[in-house]
Design a protein around this motif. Structure first.
Motif, PDB file in Angstrom:
ATOM      1  N   GLN A   1     -38.441  15.200  36.598  1.00 35.54           N
ATOM      2  CA  GLN A   1     -38.267  16.401  35.774  1.00 35.54           C
ATOM      3  C   GLN A   1     -38.749  17.645  36.521  1.00 35.54           C
ATOM      4  N   GLY A   2     -39.864  17.518  37.233  1.00 33.23           N
ATOM      5  CA  GLY A   2     -40.375  18.643  38.015  1.00 33.23           C
ATOM      6  C   GLY A   2     -39.425  19.058  39.122  1.00 33.23           C
TER       7      GLY A   2
ATOM      8  N   ASN B   1     -36.513  20.850  37.489  1.00 35.23           N
ATOM      9  CA  ASN B   1     -36.909  22.191  37.050  1.00 35.23           C
ATOM     10  C   ASN B   1     -37.041  23.141  38.240  1.00 35.23           C
TER      11      ASN B   1
ATOM     12  N   ASP C   1     -41.810  12.099  35.271  1.00 37.81           N
ATOM     13  CA  ASP C   1     -42.361  13.461  35.288  1.00 37.81           C
ATOM     14  C   ASP C   1     -42.048  14.149  36.612  1.00 37.81           C
ATOM     15  N   HIS C   2     -42.153  13.382  37.704  1.00 41.18           N
ATOM     16  CA  HIS C   2     -41.831  13.941  39.022  1.00 41.18           C
ATOM     17  C   HIS C   2     -40.360  14.348  39.079  1.00 41.18           C
TER      18      HIS C   2
END
Length: 98
Positions: free
Chosen positions: A42-43, A46, A39-40
């Motif tokens: 992906q952040g 992004n 998730d990190h």
């Protein structure tokens, strides 16, 4: 920035003698940590994409976009290297003769 890896709960401190490892909680915690790391990643990707779009539109700093893109690239390379090592370790374990 890649966050430091925290020790797993129930793991004895380095150099400690004795102690037990709580095996039930470690497996679930490992999965959560992997999901959190992805998730990190992906952040970060992004965020880099957003900064690149702002720089292309003339609303942001090109240097900030380049730094974010480099950070995202490095994070991706580290993640791929760790995944490759995990797959190699799994393959080695599966190929062990019992």
């Amino acid at each position: 920035m890649i966050p430091p890896i925290q020790p797993l709960p129930g793991t004895p401190a380095p150099g400690a003698t004795g102690g037990t490892i709580a095996t039930g909680s470690v497996g679930g915690d490992f999965g959560q940590r992997v999901a959190s790391a992805l998730d990190h990643l992906q952040g970060v990707q992004n965020g880099a994409s957003a900064l690149e779009a702002q720089a292309a539109a003339g609303q942001g700093s090109i240097s900030n976009a380049m730094i974010a893109a480099s950070e995202a690239s490095l994070d991706t390379q580290v993640t791929v290297a760790l995944a490759n090592k995990a797959i190699a370790a799994f393959t080695d374990v599966m190929n062990l003769q019992v």
